[in-house]
Structure formats: C-alpha cells, structure tokens
Scaffold this motif. Sequence first.
Motif, PDB file in Angstrom:
ATOM      1  N   ALA A   1       0.818  -1.211   0.000  1.00  0.00           N
ATOM      2  CA  ALA A   1       0.000   0.000   0.000  1.00  0.00           C
ATOM      3  C   ALA A   1       0.854   1.266   0.000  1.00  0.00           C
ATOM      4  CB  ALA A   1      -0.935  -0.005   1.210  1.00  0.00           C
ATOM      5  N   LEU A   2       2.053   1.189   0.573  1.00  0.00           N
ATOM      6  CA  LEU A   2       2.959   2.334   0.623  1.00  0.00           C
ATOM      7  C   LEU A   2       3.916   2.356  -0.574  1.00  0.00           C
ATOM      8  CD1 LEU A   2       3.828   2.291   4.441  1.00  0.00           C
ATOM      9  CD2 LEU A   2       2.217   3.795   3.252  1.00  0.00           C
ATOM     10  N   ASN A   3       3.642   1.512  -1.577  1.00  0.00           N
ATOM     11  CA  ASN A   3       4.466   1.400  -2.790  1.00  0.00           C
ATOM     12  C   ASN A   3       5.915   1.056  -2.455  1.00  0.00           C
ATOM     13  OD1 ASN A   3       2.262   1.965  -4.374  1.00  0.00           O
ATOM     14  ND2 ASN A   3       2.747   4.143  -4.616  1.00  0.00           N
ATOM     15  N   LEU A   4       6.082   0.169  -1.503  1.00  0.00           N
ATOM     16  CA  LEU A   4       7.404  -0.337  -1.143  1.00  0.00           C
ATOM     17  C   LEU A   4       7.455  -1.789  -1.599  1.00  0.00           C
ATOM     18  CD1 LEU A   4       7.599   1.175   2.460  1.00  0.00           C
ATOM     19  CD2 LEU A   4       8.598   2.097   0.364  1.00  0.00           C
ATOM     20  N   GLU A   5       8.390  -2.092  -2.472  1.00  0.00           N
ATOM     21  CA  GLU A   5       8.451  -3.401  -3.101  1.00  0.00           C
ATOM     22  C   GLU A   5       9.067  -4.439  -2.155  1.00  0.00           C
ATOM     23  OE1 GLU A   5      10.676  -5.624  -6.862  1.00  0.00           O
ATOM     24  OE2 GLU A   5      10.707  -3.419  -6.695  1.00  0.00           O
ATOM     25  N   VAL A   6       8.301  -5.493  -1.841  1.00  0.00           N
ATOM     26  CA  VAL A   6       8.815  -6.580  -1.003  1.00  0.00           C
ATOM     27  C   VAL A   6       9.749  -7.437  -1.850  1.00  0.00           C
ATOM     28  CG1 VAL A   6       8.236  -8.589   0.394  1.00  0.00           C
ATOM     29  CG2 VAL A   6       6.729  -6.604   0.422  1.00  0.00           C
ATOM     30  N   THR A   7      11.016  -7.512  -1.435  1.00  0.00           N
ATOM     31  CA  THR A   7      11.992  -8.304  -2.175  1.00  0.00           C
ATOM     32  C   THR A   7      12.240  -9.682  -1.566  1.00  0.00           C
ATOM     33  OG1 THR A   7      13.809  -7.262  -0.934  1.00  0.00           O
ATOM     34  CG2 THR A   7      13.147  -6.228  -3.033  1.00  0.00           C
ATOM     35  N   ASP A   8      11.968  -9.827  -0.261  1.00  0.00           N
ATOM     36  CA  ASP A   8      12.184 -11.121   0.382  1.00  0.00           C
ATOM     37  C   ASP A   8      11.601 -11.061   1.789  1.00  0.00           C
ATOM     38  OD1 ASP A   8      12.937 -13.721   0.738  1.00  0.00           O
ATOM     39  OD2 ASP A   8      15.103 -13.345   0.743  1.00  0.00           O
ATOM     40  N   ARG A   9      11.517 -12.231   2.394  1.00  0.00           N
ATOM     41  CA  ARG A   9      11.123 -12.314   3.802  1.00  0.00           C
ATOM     42  C   ARG A   9      11.779 -13.554   4.399  1.00  0.00           C
ATOM     43  NH1 ARG A   9       4.739 -13.247   3.365  1.00  0.00           N
ATOM     44  NH2 ARG A   9       5.086 -12.110   1.404  1.00  0.00           N
ATOM     45  N   ASP A  10      12.074 -13.494   5.686  1.00  0.00           N
ATOM     46  CA  ASP A  10      12.708 -14.616   6.376  1.00  0.00           C
ATOM     47  C   ASP A  10      11.995 -14.801   7.713  1.00  0.00           C
ATOM     48  OD1 ASP A  10      14.313 -16.422   7.745  1.00  0.00           O
ATOM     49  OD2 ASP A  10      16.175 -15.654   6.876  1.00  0.00           O
TER      50      ASP A  10
END
Length: 363
Positions: A267-276
């Motif tokens: 929603a904040l236009n921040l691109e999720v590149t990964d998660r751990d």
Amino acid sequence: MLNYLRTIKIISLSVSSALLLAACATTDGTEDIDDRYMRSQHGPDLQLPPETSEVKVNDGYRVPEGLVITQREPKGKKLSLDPPQLLLVAGDGVWEDKERAEPTVWVRSSSEELISYVVRFMDSQQMSHQEPTSSSVKTNWISDDDDNKVAEHLGTYSLEGERHKFALTIVETKPNEVALQAQHEAYQQLINDKWVNVDTSSRVAKQFLNYFIGYYDSERTREARARILQEAKIEVELGYNDQGALALVSQREFLAVWDQMPRVLEALNLEVTDRDRSEQTYYFKVNEPETGFWSWFGDDEVTAKVDLEPGNYQIKLSELNAGGVSLSFYGAEGELLDSSTVTKIYPEFSAEFKRGKAKRGKK
C-alpha cells in the motif's frame, strides 16, 4: 370355523392391549410393573430320584448355607424413567475427564479466565450466585419457575416444583489447562406445599455443566469472529524495542502484525523483495523516482509514499518482553536507521496499519 378364528383374533388383541397398558408408566415417574411374583407360594421340596440318597455338588456351584432373602420389596417401581445424561463436550480445547466420579471437563484456559466465563454465564442467565472465589462459583436456589432457559430444563422431566443449588469448581490445574467440575449441592421438590430434600445426582450436575459448556463454546466462537474482523486493524505507535532503539510498537500479537506486513508495504508502494520467517524480517525496496518526460505526470503506483531514499531496507519484528511487538528499521547492510528517519516514516506506516483491508479504497 370362521367364528373360531374371529374369536382367537379378538382374544389375541385383548391380551396384547392388556400387556401394552401394563407396560405404560405412571404419572409419578416410576415404572408400573407386575409384582405378583412377590406373593408366589413356596413350591414343593426337591425330590431325589429313586435309589438316590444324596446329590454331589462341585464346590464351585455350592449354594452358601444359611442364605436368607431379606429384601422382599420389588425394585421396579423405584426405577426412574429419566433418560441417561451425557456430557456434550463441544468446541476446541474442551474434553471430558472420565476418571472422576463427579462430572468434570478439562478446559484449555487459566483459572482466572475460566472463572470469569462462569460468572458471565450465570449473569447472562440471571442466576443468583454467591461471591465467586478464585476457584469456584456457587449458585443460590435455582427454581424451575425462574425466568431463564436453563432453569426450565434442570432436574426430572416428569415433575413440577423443583429447585437446585450448584457449584462450578476448578479442582486441578496444569500448564495452560484447568479441570472444571460441576457439583449438585442441594435438591428439593415441592410436595404438599413444602420443600422436601431429595438426593442430589450426578445426572443433574451434568445437565448444568452442559449448559455452561454450550455458553462457553458460543462465547469463544463469538470472540474469535470479533478478532477476525479486527485483525486487519492494528494500532502502531512510536516506542522503543528491547534494545532501547526507536521503533514502531504494537500491542497486537506477533502473527497478526507479521501477516499484515506485505499488505502495508504494498500500500505504501514499497516493493517486497524477500522475507525470512526464522529471522522475523521483511526486506523491501524503495525504487528510484521516475525522471524525464513521464515524471511530469507522476505515478502513484510506483512512487514510495514514505520519505526514504531509494535503496534496500529491512524491517525486523521482535516480541517485546513487556508484551506486544516492535518494528525496527535497518538499511541494506543491517545498519539501524536513525531516530529522525523512523520518526518521519511513522505517520504513513501507522495510518496504513490502522486502515486495514476492510477500509482500503481502490488505488
């Protein structure tokens, strides 16, 4: 011949009707049985066969000497027609303890929380009760003419004019679960305009416990639905993580915040590149702004809605010692963002967490 057959049929129907009527129950809730066998005459003595002087009996079949039948009253009329009562255990986290004499269930809860549900149950049914203790709640008299659904269905189904006292008591505790037992403490019936004491029964205690189990299950279901409706709405404030660094903090449980992070970042236009999940960390990217001719038109689908320099970042979630969750912000190399930067991006993150799915408009 036809008359003979007709006579046989009439006799058969008469006998069948008589047997059927004899099997019916009386209005006082007892079995109306034929007890004429109690008045039967003594039969003839055992006669030995000719040329026999004694009868040899193996010890395993010997009748004890001096055996006397002392109870000559028929038992059938004392039997109750009330059906058996089972514990209707329902819902997750509730199961029956069949090893105890009194009806008991184990509930996945704490003593304090479960006692609060017992009090709410009695209050919801307008049952008068004594001041609760840390492990028990006792009712005052509950009469079958009280104005609540529970009172109407306690005791026997064939009698009017009854009243009861019950206790719901925690009799054992284990980590994360407690044993709740129902006791039928007093029982009276109205006979000739006088209250007469009657033996209490485990059956009636089960009835009462069943009503509480039903209430407990319905309340837990209602509360779970309310939590589901609210899970997308998370209050986030400025605070500190357990290391003393400025962070965003929430009193919600870890999984609720973790599950909402992809939606908030998108929603904040921040691109999720990964998660751990093992590191409890999300990785996201702030894209370079558009330049040239097309920058005049702007692009709300791409431009970050927080004041961060283009580049890669991390958000690390940690469960706080005092309860709740902290969200700490790091740069690409794992360096902690300074307090002024966290303060600048706080309003947008807080507003989007609070907005939730239900209130998000179209992009």
